[in-house]
Structure formats: C-alpha cells, structure tokens
Write an enzyme that holds these catalytic residues in place. Structure first.
Site, mmCIF file in Angstrom:
data_model
loop_
_atom_site.group_PDB
_atom_site.id
_atom_site.type_symbol
_atom_site.label_atom_id
_atom_site.label_comp_id
_atom_site.label_asym_id
_atom_site.label_seq_id
_atom_site.Cartn_x
_atom_site.Cartn_y
_atom_site.Cartn_z
ATOM 1 N N PRO A 11 0.784 -1.153 -0.007
ATOM 2 C CG PRO A 11 -0.583 -1.376 1.936
ATOM 3 C CD PRO A 11 0.323 -2.204 1.158
ATOM 4 C CG ASN A 12 -0.231 4.261 1.387
ATOM 5 O OD1 ASN A 12 -1.279 4.795 1.142
ATOM 6 N ND2 ASN A 12 -0.068 3.630 2.479
ATOM 7 N NE ARG A 19 3.698 6.319 1.670
ATOM 8 C CZ ARG A 19 4.054 5.196 2.174
ATOM 9 N NH1 ARG A 19 4.674 4.339 1.280
ATOM 10 N NH2 ARG A 19 3.752 4.914 3.277
ATOM 11 C CE1 TYR A 24 8.934 5.154 3.240
ATOM 12 C CE2 TYR A 24 7.235 6.760 3.069
ATOM 13 C CZ TYR A 24 7.737 5.497 3.683
ATOM 14 O OH TYR A 24 7.253 5.031 4.881
ATOM 15 C CG ASN A 75 8.566 -1.960 0.385
ATOM 16 O OD1 ASN A 75 7.778 -2.222 1.502
ATOM 17 N ND2 ASN A 75 9.051 -0.854 -0.013
ATOM 18 C CB ALA A 78 1.324 0.014 6.052
ATOM 19 C CD GLU A 99 10.718 -7.793 5.696
ATOM 20 O OE1 GLU A 99 10.939 -8.990 6.127
ATOM 21 O OE2 GLU A 99 10.471 -6.751 6.205
ATOM 22 C CG HIS A 101 11.100 -2.386 4.659
ATOM 23 N ND1 HIS A 101 9.831 -2.438 4.768
ATOM 24 C CD2 HIS A 101 11.505 -3.594 5.253
ATOM 25 C CE1 HIS A 101 9.379 -3.456 5.012
ATOM 26 N NE2 HIS A 101 10.457 -4.414 5.573
ATOM 27 N NE ARG A 108 9.966 5.897 8.866
ATOM 28 C CZ ARG A 108 9.197 5.582 7.888
ATOM 29 N NH1 ARG A 108 9.275 4.732 7.121
ATOM 30 N NH2 ARG A 108 7.761 6.387 7.915
#
Ligand code: DQA
Length: 146
Positions: A11-12, A19, A24, A75, A78, A99, A101, A108
């Site tokens: 998502p996103n 964004r 990012y 990725n 969320a 995986e 990110h 964070r």
C-alpha cells in the site's frame, strides 16, 4: 525457459515520488521497475512487477507466483508490521524471498520495528532507498546462477 523474479509492492507505494519524499525519496515505482528490468535483461531474467493497496490482492499474487516465479522481492509497506496473512502466503512459496524497505524502519517509530514477513524472508534490506531493490535482485540472480 526464462527465469522470473516477481517484485511485489504494498500500500501507498503507488505514490512513491510524491509521498513523503524526505523519507522515501523522489524516484517513482516506474523508475524502480525500469532499473530492475534493465538489470534483469542483462542476465536473461524476466521481472514480474506488481503493486496493490489491498492485502488480499498481494496474497493472490503470491499464490500466483507459486510454481511460476523463481524468487520474490517484496516491499509489503505497512502490511509488513501487521500481516500474518502475507507471512502465511509467503510460506507457501518455495523459492527465495527478499524483503525490502526503502527507509530504515529501525530508525523510525517502534511499530515499524517488527516485521511478520522477516520470519520467512531469506534476506532483509532496509534504508538503502531504491538501491535496496537492486541489491535484492543481484542477490537473487546470484542464487539462480549458482
Ligand atoms: C516501507 C516502510 C513501512 O513502515 C511503511 O509503512 C511503508 C514503506 C519502506 O519502504 O520504507 O509504506 O516499507
């Protein structure tokens, strides 16, 4: 038969480039796709590329990769921090999983420190920006060529 690496984005990530660019970056998902396709072509590998804002669609795509793709770069965005269902789906996939990110999730908020997906991933990359996808692809190509 040509080898296939499936690149899955949660998502996103469709809004990448617009964004929170301070976190990012300015590159878009299309930029990442082009970079990966260029790299894969050199090795005669095909890239499958997918983004969805819906958990179930990502799960369906992982099921579709079974017996078809030779590796997965994911990725989960969320869903990384919430989705036992994506973890379970990845456990049905027989090939290597990396995986990725873009941001360093460990730097964070604490809710980003835990990943369900990491339990299944062969490797985890965080904080390298778009280069993380490239590193994941290099790793998988090396695995396939071994
Ligand atoms: C992300 C990190 C996640 O915590 C976040 O929800 C994202 C993107 C990253 O690429 O840094 O959407 O997976």
């Amino acid at each position: 038969m040509s080898r296939v690496i499936d690149v899955l984005n949660g998502p996103n990530l469709n809004l990448l480039g617009q964004r929170q660019p301070e976190i990012y970056g300015h590159e878009t998902l299309a930029d990442i796709r082009a970079m990966l396709e260029n790299r894969a072509t050199i090795s005669g590998i095909e890239i499958g590329f997918f983004q969805s804002n819906h958990e179930g669609a990502i799960i369906d795509r992982i099921h579709a990769a079974r017996g078809k793709a030779d590796g997965i770069i994911i990725n989960p965005a969320a869903h990384t921090h919430t989705s036992v269902a994506i973890l379970d789906a990845l456990k049905t996939f027989e090939g290597p999983v990396v995986e990725v990110h873009l941001s360093n999730v460990h730097q964070r908020e604490t809710f980003r420190h835990h990943s369900y997906v990491s339990q299944r991933a062969d490797g985890v990359i965080a904080g390298l920006g778009t280069l993380g996808y490239r590193a994941a692809l290099d790793f998988l190509i090396q695995r396939l060529e071994a």
